[in-house]
Design a protein around this motif. Structure first.
Motif, PDB file in Angstrom:
ATOM      1  N   ALA A 205       0.935  -1.261   0.125  1.00  0.00           N
ATOM      2  CA  ALA A 205      -0.143   0.144   0.113  1.00  0.00           C
ATOM      3  C   ALA A 205       1.054   1.077   0.188  1.00  0.00           C
ATOM      4  N   GLN A 206       0.509   2.004  -0.935  1.00  0.00           N
ATOM      5  CA  GLN A 206       1.385   3.156  -1.031  1.00  0.00           C
ATOM      6  C   GLN A 206       0.758   4.526  -0.715  1.00  0.00           C
ATOM      7  N   ASP A 207       1.414   5.415   0.042  1.00  0.00           N
ATOM      8  CA  ASP A 207       0.693   6.822   0.430  1.00  0.00           C
ATOM      9  C   ASP A 207       1.213   7.733  -0.886  1.00  0.00           C
ATOM     10  N   SER A 208       2.527   7.654  -1.158  1.00  0.00           N
ATOM     11  CA  SER A 208       2.732   8.708  -2.445  1.00  0.00           C
ATOM     12  C   SER A 208       4.009   7.857  -3.042  1.00  0.00           C
ATOM     13  N   GLU A 209       4.161   8.111  -4.109  1.00  0.00           N
ATOM     14  CA  GLU A 209       5.264   7.288  -4.993  1.00  0.00           C
ATOM     15  C   GLU A 209       5.463   8.118  -5.987  1.00  0.00           C
ATOM     16  N   THR A 210       7.037   7.916  -6.154  1.00  0.00           N
ATOM     17  CA  THR A 210       7.505   8.993  -7.303  1.00  0.00           C
ATOM     18  C   THR A 210       8.075   8.204  -8.562  1.00  0.00           C
ATOM     19  N   SER A 211       8.239   8.854  -9.547  1.00  0.00           N
ATOM     20  CA  SER A 211       8.721   8.298 -10.543  1.00  0.00           C
ATOM     21  C   SER A 211      10.067   9.159 -11.227  1.00  0.00           C
ATOM     22  N   ASN A 212      10.993   8.725 -11.359  1.00  0.00           N
ATOM     23  CA  ASN A 212      11.882   9.889 -11.829  1.00  0.00           C
ATOM     24  C   ASN A 212      11.958  10.068 -13.388  1.00  0.00           C
ATOM     25  N   HIS A 213      12.543  11.048 -13.874  1.00  0.00           N
ATOM     26  CA  HIS A 213      12.536  11.131 -15.506  1.00  0.00           C
ATOM     27  C   HIS A 213      13.692  11.915 -15.766  1.00  0.00           C
ATOM     28  N   SER A 214      14.572  11.619 -16.629  1.00  0.00           N
ATOM     29  CA  SER A 214      15.761  12.065 -17.030  1.00  0.00           C
ATOM     30  C   SER A 214      15.483  13.112 -18.333  1.00  0.00           C
ATOM     31  N   LEU A 215      16.000  14.368 -18.392  1.00  0.00           N
ATOM     32  CA  LEU A 215      15.838  15.374 -19.320  1.00  0.00           C
ATOM     33  C   LEU A 215      16.944  15.683 -19.738  1.00  0.00           C
ATOM     34  N   ASP A 216      17.265  15.604 -21.211  1.00  0.00           N
ATOM     35  CA  ASP A 216      18.585  15.958 -21.812  1.00  0.00           C
ATOM     36  C   ASP A 216      18.114  17.466 -22.663  1.00  0.00           C
ATOM     37  N   MET A 217      19.008  18.350 -22.305  1.00  0.00           N
ATOM     38  CA  MET A 217      18.832  19.684 -22.741  1.00  0.00           C
ATOM     39  C   MET A 217      19.786  20.093 -23.391  1.00  0.00           C
ATOM     40  N   GLY A 218      19.978  20.327 -24.527  1.00  0.00           N
ATOM     41  CA  GLY A 218      21.195  20.913 -25.384  1.00  0.00           C
ATOM     42  C   GLY A 218      20.889  22.110 -25.684  1.00  0.00           C
ATOM     43  N   ILE A 219      22.077  23.147 -25.740  1.00  0.00           N
ATOM     44  CA  ILE A 219      22.256  24.538 -26.300  1.00  0.00           C
ATOM     45  C   ILE A 219      23.208  24.441 -27.258  1.00  0.00           C
ATOM     46  N   PRO A 220      23.343  24.042 -28.465  1.00  0.00           N
ATOM     47  CA  PRO A 220      24.386  24.270 -29.363  1.00  0.00           C
ATOM     48  C   PRO A 220      24.848  25.860 -29.492  1.00  0.00           C
ATOM     49  N   GLU A 221      26.159  25.861 -29.953  1.00  0.00           N
ATOM     50  CA  GLU A 221      26.401  27.191 -30.278  1.00  0.00           C
ATOM     51  C   GLU A 221      25.804  27.616 -31.518  1.00  0.00           C
ATOM     52  N   VAL A 222      25.542  29.004 -31.588  1.00  0.00           N
ATOM     53  CA  VAL A 222      24.931  29.785 -32.653  1.00  0.00           C
ATOM     54  C   VAL A 222      25.646  30.648 -33.204  1.00  0.00           C
TER      55      VAL A 222
END
Lengths: 185, 204, 193
Positions: free
Chosen positions: A23-40
């Motif tokens: 039984a769960q009261d709260s639960e989490t799920s992690n999610h990874s995000l890659d964010m790229g800013i190339p040189e312009v």
């Protein structure tokens, strides 16, 4: 039989225990995000034509008064501690005349970021080395409409006194300014 | 039952001595039958209490999300970019009259300076879901290290387990107040981790 | 059952590490051309100034930017300076002519003009003075071979003009002036295009 009852009872209790654990009261799920800013590093000029005319209406006066404005639009994203420079070379300035340019950083509200520093009265000479118009550009944008961007104000005049005689009338010769944005060494 | 066990042991010996296993299997079957019959007897006439524990489970579809900030027009600011590949799936059972929320925060890394990362949830997909799936918060949240609500009013429900079941999450990343902050942007690759949490029901 | 409701009981940890960075090729278009159209019209502007420190009666009118007219009296003397600006097409030169455009002289009176050399103010290829001529109603070259140049504006700039009368006593200036027959000389700046 009693043993069997006991076992069943234990199994039952274990099942209850298992459910409690699940039984769960709260639960989490992690999610990874890659964010790229190339040189312009983008540079463009507005399509509007710049037309300068060198003349006078007073007998005895030297020809003067050729002024015009162009716009150079830039998008730049730099990496940390990097800056950029806009340089210019030119071809096609008529003999006996001198072309200078003042470069102002954009200020019409369509710009943002680190726009650097402009220069004034920079001479554009045929065949000379590249001259610097803007320094210390960081991550910035200038806007894209016709009058957005670095403001290049050209002033065209008769050149050195000794060269005046080499001036000839022309109904429309074309000078080409090549602008280059580069990483500052 | 004792007799059956004895026969079983006997036959087990035979089986080990490479005799037919058929009888052995039949005997095991009869043993199970006996047990079943006994179980039936035991439950008859007893009080049965059915307990449904409140619980919740949350999972994503593991969709890789990569965002790139770029422009190809000289003079233009880097444009906002979006990604809607991620689905969040939940299973939830709550006591009557209580609700849960799905929240999100950044647990590792930080949004690059000069930019803002927002997140908004779509309503749960309907194909494989059921129950009271709650309501997404309409205004995208600007992700930070503090939990903010994405979906509220979730009661007992399930979203389905398919790759594209659940709440579709849309990340939007772009310059933050570019007229003043654009100069803070630096070219690099950044990795951040977003934590989705389904909270305890509000009755506890 | 659970006092701390926010305690995470089971964590489904999904961390997706990308094995390579997703930097796309940097956008670079780092040069641009700015085209400037440059025009230098051919010009041929002429004017004169008279040293105002002397009491000289004079008048002039424009017939066009390349033509000026001066009324000459016996005391005009050497106080007139001819200024001009010239831009020529490649390989061409301009020239200036002078002629009596108004009034007439008695047969025994002649009017000469001495055109000085350019005094050296200004810049460019200024013209060559013809020296002295006797003015008539037909235009005569007085300055030739003018390239792109300017003389500067004002007295002591350009070419000094000195009017020389022969037998001026036979010419009643005052009468002619009142009758509208004052002697006027027109200078015309002509392009050879």
């Amino acid at each position: 039989m009693k043993n069997l009852i006991l076992i069943i009872g234990m199994v039952g209790a274990f099942s209850m225990l298992t459910i409690n654990v699940c039984a769960q009261d709260s639960e989490t799920s992690n999610h990874s995000l890659d964010m790229g800013i190339p040189e312009v590093c983008l540079l463009d000029t507005d399509a509007g034509s710049i037309s300068l005319e060198l003349t006078t209406t007073e007998a005895g006066a030297q020809i003067s008064g050729g002024t015009g404005t162009g716009y150079a639009q830039v998008s730049s994203i730099v990496s940390a501690a990097e800056t950029r420079t806009i340089e210019a070379t030119i071809t096609g300035v008529p003999a006996g005349t001198s072309l200078e340019v003042d470069t102002a950083i954009p200020s019409n509200g369509n710009q943002g970021g680190i726009l650097g520093s402009g220069t004034s009265s920079v001479a554009l000479v045929n065949g000379a080395g590249a001259v610097t118009l803007v320094t210390t550009i960081g991550s910035c944008f200038t806007g894209t409409s016709a009058t957005d961007g670095y403001v290049l104000s050209y002033t065209w005049d008769a050149g050195a006194v000794g060269d005046y005689g080499s001036i000839v009338a022309t109904t429309g010769s074309t000078a080409t300014v090549v602008l280059t944005i580069t990483n500052t060494p | 039952m004792l007799l059956q066990l004895l026969i079983l042991l006997h036959l087990l010996n035979n089986f080990i001595m490479k005799k037919s296993g058929l009888i052995f299997i039949m005997l095991v079957g009869s043993l199970l039958l006996t047990t079943n019959a006994w179980t039936q007897d035991w439950t008859a006439g007893d009080n049965v209490t059915l307990t449904v524990q409140d619980f919740c489970l949350i999972e994503t579809n593991y969709a890789p999300v990569a965002l790139t900030l770029i422009t190809s027009t000289a003079g233009a600011a880097a444009a906002s970019t979006s990604n809607s590949d991620l689905f969040v799936k939940i299973s939830s059972i709550v006591p009557g009259g209580t609700n849960r929320e799905i929240t999100a925060r950044i647990s590792s890394g930080s949004v690059p300076t000069g930019t803002a990362l927002t997140l908004v949830s779509a309503p749960c997909t309907t194909t494989n879901s059921g129950g009271i799936l709650g309501t997404p918060v309409a205004t995208p949240i600007t992700l930070s290290a503090i939990d903010q609500d994405l979906v509220i009013g979730i009661a007992t429900c399930y979203t389905g387990t398919g790759y594209n079941d659940g709440y579709q999450m849309t990340y939007t990343w772009g310059p933050d107040s570019p007229s003043t902050n654009y100069g803070l942007i630096e070219s690099n690759t950044y990795n951040i981790i977003v934590v989705f949490t389904i909270t305890a029901h509000d009755g506890n | 059952m659970f006092v701390y409701k926010k305690i995470v009981l089971l964590i489904s940890l999904v961390v997706l590490f990308f094995s390579f960075l997703t930097i796309v090729p940097a956008q670079n278009n780092n040069t641009a051309e700015m085209s400037i159209t440059l025009k230098i019209p051919a010009i041929a502007l002429i004017d004169f100034v008279v040293d105002g420190s002397q009491m000289i009666t004079y008048s002039y009118s424009y017939s066009g930017p390349n033509q000026v007219e001066q009324i000459i009296i016996p005391t005009t003397g050497d106080k007139t300076w001819l200024n001009y600006s010239s831009i020529v097409k490649s390989g061409l030169t301009n020239y200036i002519t002078a002629h009596i455009s108004s009034g007439s002289l008695p047969a025994d009176v002649s009017l000469n003009v001495l055109i000085g050399a350019d005094v050296g103010v200004g810049a460019g290829l200024k013209g060559t003075s013809i020296g002295q001529i006797t003015l008539s109603t037909f235009p005569q070259n007085i300055i030739t071979n003018i390239g792109s140049c300017h003389t500067g504006r004002g007295i002591n700039k350009g070419h000094q003009l000195t009017y020389i009368w022969e037998n001026p006593d036979s010419y009643n200036y005052s009468l002619n002036y009142e009758e509208g027959n004052a002697i006027a000389v027109t200078y015309t700046f002509t392009s050879t295009e």
